[in-house]
Design a protein around this motif. Structure first.
Motif, PDB file in Angstrom:
ATOM      1  N   ARG A 151     -36.150 -22.403  21.297  1.00  0.00           N
ATOM      2  CA  ARG A 151     -35.919 -23.625  20.535  1.00  0.00           C
ATOM      3  C   ARG A 151     -34.447 -23.769  20.124  1.00  0.00           C
ATOM      4  N   THR A 158     -40.484 -29.045  22.862  1.00  0.00           N
ATOM      5  CA  THR A 158     -41.741 -28.479  22.375  1.00  0.00           C
ATOM      6  C   THR A 158     -42.747 -28.283  23.500  1.00  0.00           C
ATOM      7  N   CYS A 162     -44.315 -24.675  24.678  1.00  0.00           N
ATOM      8  CA  CYS A 162     -45.769 -24.454  24.596  1.00  0.00           C
ATOM      9  C   CYS A 162     -46.346 -24.088  25.957  1.00  0.00           C
ATOM     10  N   VAL A 169     -49.018 -26.625  19.942  1.00  0.00           N
ATOM     11  CA  VAL A 169     -47.923 -27.103  19.107  1.00  0.00           C
ATOM     12  C   VAL A 169     -48.047 -26.509  17.705  1.00  0.00           C
ATOM     13  N   SER A 170     -49.282 -26.408  17.206  1.00  0.00           N
ATOM     14  CA  SER A 170     -49.497 -25.803  15.881  1.00  0.00           C
ATOM     15  C   SER A 170     -49.031 -24.353  15.858  1.00  0.00           C
ATOM     16  N   ASN A 171     -49.404 -23.590  16.898  1.00  0.00           N
ATOM     17  CA  ASN A 171     -48.945 -22.197  16.985  1.00  0.00           C
ATOM     18  C   ASN A 171     -47.427 -22.125  17.010  1.00  0.00           C
ATOM     19  N   LEU A 172     -46.814 -23.025  17.782  1.00  0.00           N
ATOM     20  CA  LEU A 172     -45.358 -23.041  17.887  1.00  0.00           C
ATOM     21  C   LEU A 172     -44.725 -23.276  16.523  1.00  0.00           C
ATOM     22  N   ASN A 173     -45.224 -24.280  15.807  1.00  0.00           N
ATOM     23  CA  ASN A 173     -44.656 -24.599  14.493  1.00  0.00           C
ATOM     24  C   ASN A 173     -44.809 -23.445  13.512  1.00  0.00           C
ATOM     25  N   VAL A 174     -45.972 -22.777  13.550  1.00  0.00           N
ATOM     26  CA  VAL A 174     -46.192 -21.638  12.657  1.00  0.00           C
ATOM     27  C   VAL A 174     -45.238 -20.502  13.021  1.00  0.00           C
ATOM     28  N   LEU A 176     -42.326 -20.648  14.590  1.00  0.00           N
ATOM     29  CA  LEU A 176     -40.945 -20.997  14.233  1.00  0.00           C
ATOM     30  C   LEU A 176     -40.730 -20.873  12.728  1.00  0.00           C
ATOM     31  N   HIS A 177     -41.718 -21.331  11.956  1.00  0.00           N
ATOM     32  CA  HIS A 177     -41.623 -21.243  10.491  1.00  0.00           C
ATOM     33  C   HIS A 177     -41.512 -19.782  10.056  1.00  0.00           C
ATOM     34  N   ARG A 180     -38.134 -18.232  11.051  1.00  0.00           N
ATOM     35  CA  ARG A 180     -37.041 -18.670  10.165  1.00  0.00           C
ATOM     36  C   ARG A 180     -37.128 -17.992   8.802  1.00  0.00           C
TER      37      ARG A 180
END
Length: 199
Positions: A151, A158, A162, A169-174, A176-177, A180
């Motif tokens: 990313r 995205t 994925c 996408v949900s897994n990706l966002n979690v 990345l969060h 970070r």
């Protein structure tokens, strides 16, 4: 992340160090040592072939890494198009509860608020900062580190991430969060806390 000191293709020590860093990065992104070796070889060959077009507007290392980045993205896209994506390791189970950092309104709890990082632009070019950042990045779980670099460094979309990592996408966002948050915690402990202590 990497040493941006100037170097030349005539310097064997510079080339050896550059190649090792490139191979480490390519292996992380491609999860395949042979493909990583191919990407590094192609990037170095391309850089040597086009060395006369290098205008010196950036460090030589930065220029060669940009070539490698494009090779890696091309290889990932080709793999997706041919549906030859190799199964990736299962996403690491991450029991870390990030919700405890926030109150029920989604605001930072006072004791967990990020510390003042000062002016990041003043630190951006510091070699020591990038050494610490690289160490923090290397301590992320492998899949989190790979996703974060796709990313933030490879600038992949995205949908591409994925598809490559076989996640939603949900897994990706979690992921990345969490990456970070871990990086933030590591940098606060090993970089920004040091700056505060010196004040």
């Amino acid at each position: 992340m990497m040493n941006l000191a100037a170097g030349t293709f005539d310097d064997p020590a510079f080339l050896t160090d550059l190649r090792a860093q490139m191979l480490k990065f390519a292996t992380l992104q491609l999860s395949d040592p042979i493909a990583a070796e191919d990407a590094v070889q192609e990037a170095l060959t391309g850089a040597l072939r086009n060395a006369t077009s290098f205008g010196g507007r950036s460090a030589l290392r930065t220029w060669v890494f940009a070539i490698l980045k494009n090779k890696i993205v091309d290889m990932i896209r080709q793999r997706q198009r041919r549906a030859e994506i190799q199964p990736l390791l299962n996403v690491e189970s991450d029991d870390e509860e990030t919700t405890e950092l926030f109150d029920r309104r989604g605001m930072w709890r006072p004791e967990d608020r990020p510390t003042d990082w000062g002016n990041p632009e003043d630190e951006l070019l510091g070699k020591e900062f990038w050494r610490v950042f690289d160490a923090c990045l290397n301590h992320l779980p492998a899949q989190q580190g790979r996703i974060f670099m796709m990313r933030e460094f490879l600038d992949m979309a995205t949908t591409e991430i994925c598809a490559e990592a076989d996640i939603t996408v949900s897994n990706l966002n979690v992921m990345l969060h969490r990456a970070r948050l871990r990086l933030r915690g590591c940098l606060e402990s090993h970089w920004f806390a040091k700056e505060t202590a010196e004040c």
